[in-house]
Write an enzyme that holds these catalytic residues in place. Structure first.
Site, PDB file in Angstrom:
ATOM      1  CB  CYS A   1      -8.048   8.989   1.948  1.00 16.28           C
ATOM      2  SG  CYS A   1      -7.871   7.394   2.681  1.00 16.28           S
TER       3      CYS A   1
ATOM      4  CG  ASP B   1      -1.154  -4.870   0.024  1.00 20.28           C
ATOM      5  OD1 ASP B   1      -1.141  -4.324   1.101  1.00 20.28           O
ATOM      6  OD2 ASP B   1      -0.493  -4.589  -1.098  1.00 20.28           O
TER       7      ASP B   1
ATOM      8  CG  HIS C   1      -8.349   4.793   5.641  1.00 23.97           C
ATOM      9  ND1 HIS C   1      -9.544   5.526   5.107  1.00 23.97           N
ATOM     10  CD2 HIS C   1      -8.997   3.688   6.336  1.00 23.97           C
ATOM     11  CE1 HIS C   1     -10.684   4.901   5.487  1.00 23.97           C
ATOM     12  NE2 HIS C   1     -10.545   3.791   6.282  1.00 23.97           N
TER      13      HIS C   1
ATOM     14  CG  HIS D   1      -3.939  -0.022   6.187  1.00 25.73           C
ATOM     15  ND1 HIS D   1      -3.559   1.365   6.413  1.00 25.73           N
ATOM     16  CD2 HIS D   1      -2.828  -0.753   6.046  1.00 25.73           C
ATOM     17  CE1 HIS D   1      -2.302   1.635   6.137  1.00 25.73           C
ATOM     18  NE2 HIS D   1      -1.919   0.279   6.039  1.00 25.73           N
TER      19      HIS D   1
END
Ligand code: DGP
Length: 112
Positions: free
Chosen positions: A3, A29, A96, A98
């Site tokens: 991950c 990001d 995951h 977010h």
């Protein structure tokens, strides 16, 4: 588990962190879609919104407690958007959980 966000959380993968505590990490990001584009994640692995339950929902409270503080620190006084993508049709590329914080410009109202 392979991950990428767990790799960022445990320091194996570098990131541009903007906030961190014992439960939550926020970082920029890698492929920003707005002048401010931050991802807020729980430090424990939760796959998506689909995996939120009574045992881990305190993490969501914590994340949403921190989002306005992060937005304020980033100068998003005129508003911003919070998005989470879920699964294949939702366009979730990293499995995951977010939350995207997007801001710094007038965002388009329609997504598609
Ligand atoms: P989503 O499509 O909702 O799963 O968004 C995943 C976001 O994660 C996407 O906007 C790009 C970002 N991302 C993927 N890999 C990395 C990485 O290694 N570092 C950072 N900072 N962001 C990443």
């Amino acid at each position: 588990m392979d991950c990428v966000f767990c790799g960022i959380i445990n320091g194996e993968i570098p990131s541009n962190k903007v906030y961190e505590d014992d439960l939550v990490l926020a970082f920029r990001d890698i492929n920003p879609e707005a002048p401010v584009h931050i991802l807020v994640v729980p430090k424990t692995h939760v796959s998506s919104c689909d995996s939120i339950d009574a045992d881990n929902s305190f993490l969501i409270s914590k994340i949403f407690e921190m989002i306005p503080q992060i937005a304020k620190k980033e100068g998003l006084s005129n508003g911003y958007r919070v998005i989470t993508n879920v699964g294949e049709d939702g366009g979730q590329s990293v499995k995951h959980l977010h939350f995207h914080i997007l801001g710094g410009k007038k965002l388009p109202v329609h997504l598609c």
